[in-house]
Design a protein around this motif. Sequence first.
Motif, mmCIF file in Angstrom:
data_model
loop_
_atom_site.group_PDB
_atom_site.id
_atom_site.type_symbol
_atom_site.label_atom_id
_atom_site.label_comp_id
_atom_site.label_asym_id
_atom_site.label_seq_id
_atom_site.Cartn_x
_atom_site.Cartn_y
_atom_site.Cartn_z
ATOM 1 N N LEU A 245 -1.889 -1.072 -3.727
ATOM 2 C CA LEU A 245 -2.795 -0.358 -3.476
ATOM 3 C C LEU A 245 -2.634 1.171 -3.437
ATOM 4 C CD1 LEU A 245 -4.743 -2.645 -1.094
ATOM 5 C CD2 LEU A 245 -5.323 -2.458 -3.416
ATOM 6 N N LEU A 246 -3.474 2.018 -3.775
ATOM 7 C CA LEU A 246 -2.966 3.532 -3.275
ATOM 8 C C LEU A 246 -3.935 3.858 -2.384
ATOM 9 C CD1 LEU A 246 -2.356 4.633 -7.233
ATOM 10 C CD2 LEU A 246 -0.739 3.871 -5.651
ATOM 11 N N LYS B 60 -0.072 0.955 -9.140
ATOM 12 C CA LYS B 60 -1.558 0.300 -9.092
ATOM 13 C C LYS B 60 -1.732 -0.907 -10.166
ATOM 14 C CE LYS B 60 -6.353 1.328 -9.932
ATOM 15 N NZ LYS B 60 -7.050 2.009 -10.823
ATOM 16 N N ASN B 61 -1.364 -0.734 -11.305
ATOM 17 C CA ASN B 61 -1.276 -1.774 -12.409
ATOM 18 C C ASN B 61 -0.835 -2.952 -12.120
ATOM 19 O OD1 ASN B 61 -3.087 0.074 -13.970
ATOM 20 N ND2 ASN B 61 -1.375 0.524 -15.154
ATOM 21 N N LYS C 241 0.016 5.413 -10.852
ATOM 22 C CA LYS C 241 -0.942 4.452 -11.200
ATOM 23 C C LYS C 241 -0.351 3.130 -12.160
ATOM 24 C CE LYS C 241 -5.233 4.912 -14.026
ATOM 25 N NZ LYS C 241 -6.225 5.787 -13.925
ATOM 26 N N HIS D 108 -6.625 -4.051 -6.853
ATOM 27 C CA HIS D 108 -7.332 -2.750 -6.431
ATOM 28 C C HIS D 108 -8.818 -3.096 -6.676
ATOM 29 C CE1 HIS D 108 -7.302 1.498 -5.938
ATOM 30 N NE2 HIS D 108 -6.186 1.338 -5.675
ATOM 31 N N LEU E 108 -5.095 10.432 -11.488
ATOM 32 C CA LEU E 108 -5.244 9.592 -10.419
ATOM 33 C C LEU E 108 -6.870 10.236 -9.992
ATOM 34 C CD1 LEU E 108 -2.311 8.733 -8.337
ATOM 35 C CD2 LEU E 108 -3.456 7.241 -9.879
ATOM 36 N N ASP F 47 -9.405 5.425 -8.178
ATOM 37 C CA ASP F 47 -7.968 4.861 -8.057
ATOM 38 C C ASP F 47 -7.433 4.556 -6.793
ATOM 39 O OD1 ASP F 47 -7.510 4.585 -11.058
ATOM 40 O OD2 ASP F 47 -7.507 6.797 -10.999
ATOM 41 N N PHE F 48 -8.103 4.964 -5.779
ATOM 42 C CA PHE F 48 -7.727 4.791 -4.438
ATOM 43 C C PHE F 48 -8.433 3.829 -3.682
ATOM 44 C CE2 PHE F 48 -6.241 8.932 -5.844
ATOM 45 C CZ PHE F 48 -4.777 8.977 -5.348
ATOM 46 N N ALA F 49 -7.600 2.942 -2.877
ATOM 47 C CA ALA F 49 -8.620 2.256 -2.069
ATOM 48 C C ALA F 49 -9.233 2.717 -0.920
ATOM 49 C CB ALA F 49 -7.597 0.918 -1.636
ATOM 50 N N ARG G 77 -2.524 -8.251 -10.128
ATOM 51 C CA ARG G 77 -2.792 -6.992 -10.991
ATOM 52 C C ARG G 77 -4.367 -6.534 -10.547
ATOM 53 N NH1 ARG G 77 1.259 -7.206 -14.812
ATOM 54 N NH2 ARG G 77 1.908 -9.325 -15.221
ATOM 55 N N LEU H 146 0.833 -1.185 -0.025
ATOM 56 C CA LEU H 146 -0.019 0.001 0.002
ATOM 57 C C LEU H 146 0.745 1.214 -0.139
ATOM 58 C CD1 LEU H 146 -2.692 1.667 0.611
ATOM 59 C CD2 LEU H 146 -2.255 1.275 3.118
#
Lengths: 577, 103
Positions: free
Chosen positions: A264-265, A259-260, A256, A376, A288, A292-294, A373, A214
Motif C-alpha cells: 500500500l502507498l 503497489k502492483n 507504483k 490496494h 501517482l 493510487d494512495f490508500a 496484488r 505500507l
Amino acid sequence: MKPAGKILLVSDVNLEPFARLLTNDEVEPQRSQKTEPRLEARVADFGRLHPTLLSGANPDGCELALIWSHPENAVPEFRKVLEFLPADHERILAETREFAGAIARYASGFKAVFALPWIVPAASRALGLLNFRKDEGLSYLLARMNLELADRLSGHANVHVLDSPAWFARIGEKAHSPKLWYLSKTPYSSDLFREAAAEVRAAVRALEGGARKLVVVDLDDTLWGGVVGDIGWQALRLGGHDYLGEAYVDFQLALKNLKNRGILLAVVSKNEEAVALEAMRMHPEMVLRPEDFAAWRINWQDKARNIADLAADLNLGLQSVVFIDENPVERSRVREALPEVFVPEWPQEATRFKSALSALDCFDSATLTDEDRKRHELYAKEKNRETLRAEIGSMDEWIKNLGMTVTVERLSSANLQRAAQLLNKTNQMNLSTRRMTDAELMKWADHPNRAFWTFRVCDKFGDSGLTGLLSLEWDTAGNEARNEAEIRDYVLSCRVMGRRVEESLLYVAVRFASGLRARGGKLGRIVARHVPTAKNKPCLEFFKASGFQGDAAGTAFSWDLERPYPKPDGLTIAVSE
Amino acid sequence: MNGGTYARILETLYGAIDRVNPQLEKSRRLQKAENTPLLGDGSNLDSMGLISFTVEVEQAMLDKFEKTVNLAEILAESDNPAESPLRSVGSLAEYLRTRIEMT
C-alpha cells in the motif's frame, strides 16, 4: 529482537566465518528492522556434503538449514567440464536431479531449507567466447543445472532457492578471497558473507510474515522536485527534458511497481491538502494520482502523529510501515517517536531514489498471491464502506446495507497457500499466533479430531478474499478429559474487522462443536485460550466482549454447548463442507 | 612523515577490526587500541579469527597503500608470540610502517 532461530549451514567449503557473522553481527542501519530475526548458526562438517544430506543429520536440532554447495562437488560429472574434458551432459542433469532430491528429502527434518544456485567459479574465463554455446559452454550448462535445481525443488513448500548469483553480482570481484581459501578452505570474503547474511535474515523475516505492507512518502523533494506550495504544480521538477525530473518520475514508477505487488502507498506531507492534491491530479507527468494512495495526511501537523493516525485508520500496526522522506530531520523525528516504523536512510539526490527503494528488502514475502496484488483495490473498497458507514448512522443498518456474505470452507490444497500466509502474517486478531509452513499446517489439520476452516468475505463493494481462519481440536490429548473442544486458531485480517465477521467465526465454531455433541460426543463446552503477544491485544478485547465466559485470569474464554451462539444479524453465512 | 604513515596504518588496522568484529561475540570484540593483543594468551582471536583479521589487513594494505604484505607467513612463523609483529595492534602497525618505508 525476536528469539533466536537455529540454522545449520551445510556446505562443501568452510563456512565458519559466515556462521559467526550470522550469529554475532549487528545489522547495518540501512537494512535494520526492529523485527530482525536473530539467528544462531551451526556448521556441519564441510567435508561431508552428500553424507550429511543423505543421512538427514541435524545434531543440534536446527529449525532451518542452508545448503551452500559448489557444482563440481554437488554434481561430480560437472568436474569434467571444468577440466575441459568431454562430459555427459545428460548425466550432469540427472546428477543435478539427484542432488535436488537429496535436498528435498533432507528438508523434511526442518521448518525451512534454503538452497543456493551455482555460479561460474571465481575468475574463470572458462571457454570465453563459447561459454554460452548450447551443449558446450560452462555458463550455458550451469544455467540449465540451476533451472533443473529450481524446478525440482519448487514442489517442496519448505525449500526456498535463494537468488545468490545476485549477491555475487553486487559484491563483484571482491566476493572471492583466494587467500582465505588457501588458508582456511573459505572461498569467500567478508563482504560477500555480509551480503549473504542480510539476505538470509531477509528470507527468514519473509517466512515469519514480517514483510512491511505500507510505504508512506513525503511529497516536496521526495515524490517531486520543489515545494509545490511555493512554486505551484506547473513549476515542479517532474518528467520533462530534465535529468532530475526524469529521476522523480522513475521513483514514482518504482513506487507504483510496489503497489502492483500489493504494497500500500500513502502520503504524509506538510502542505496545504488542496494544493498538493491539485498537483497530483493536474500535473501531466505525475505517475501517482490520488487514487493510487490508500490514504493521506496532508496538513501542518507532526508527521509522526500523522503516520500513527494513518496506520490506525488502515488497521495496520506500525511494524508494517516504511516511511520515506528526503528530509533527515523528519526521518529522525519519526524514528525517535515511532521506533517500530522502518525509516531507511535516504540519498540526498533524486537520481538515487529509485535504486534506494529497489534495494529495500523489507517487502520480501514468502508468497505472492492474487490477493496481494489486489490489496490496494481492497483498501479502496474499504474506503467506500467507511464512507457508507459515515452516511448511515447505526451499525445494524450499515451491516445490512453492505449485503455481506461470509463463505466458510474447509482447508484444502486450493486455499492452503493463502491460509498459511494469513496465519503467518496476522498479528492483531490472532488468538494463539501459531506460525506454520504450508506443509505443517496441512499436516496438523489432517487429523480426525481437528477441523480447520477458511473464511471469505464479500459484500456489495467487492470480495475481500480469504480473510479469516478458525481451527478446532477435540478429544485429543489435553482436552479429552475436560470434555471440551478448543479453538486453536482464531485469525482475522484487519481488513474485515468490525463487521461482525468476528462473531461469525464463533458462530461456526459453536455450531460445529454442538453438532459433534449431538452426534454422541461428550463435549460440554468450547474454549479459546488467548496466548498473549506484543500485538494481539485486540483479539483479547474481542473475546472479552464476545459473550464467551472469561476465566479468573481473563485469558481463557468458554461457551456452554447447551446454548447456541447467536448468529450475527445482517449477514449471510454460507458453509461449504 | 613517519608519524603520519604510522597513524594512517593504525586507521587501516582499526578498519580491519571493524570488519572482523561482527564475526566475534560481543564480549570478545577487539578494541581499537594500540595495546590490543592479537596473538598469544591475551588475544580474543582464535585461529579462524586471526586468519580472518590478517586477510582483512592484507586487503586493506593493498587497497590503501598499494602494498602487498604477507601476514600469513608471519603467522606461520610465530613460534614465540611475544616476539611476533602480530603480538598487538601497535606492533603490527610498526611492522607495516617499516615494510612500507623499506620499499
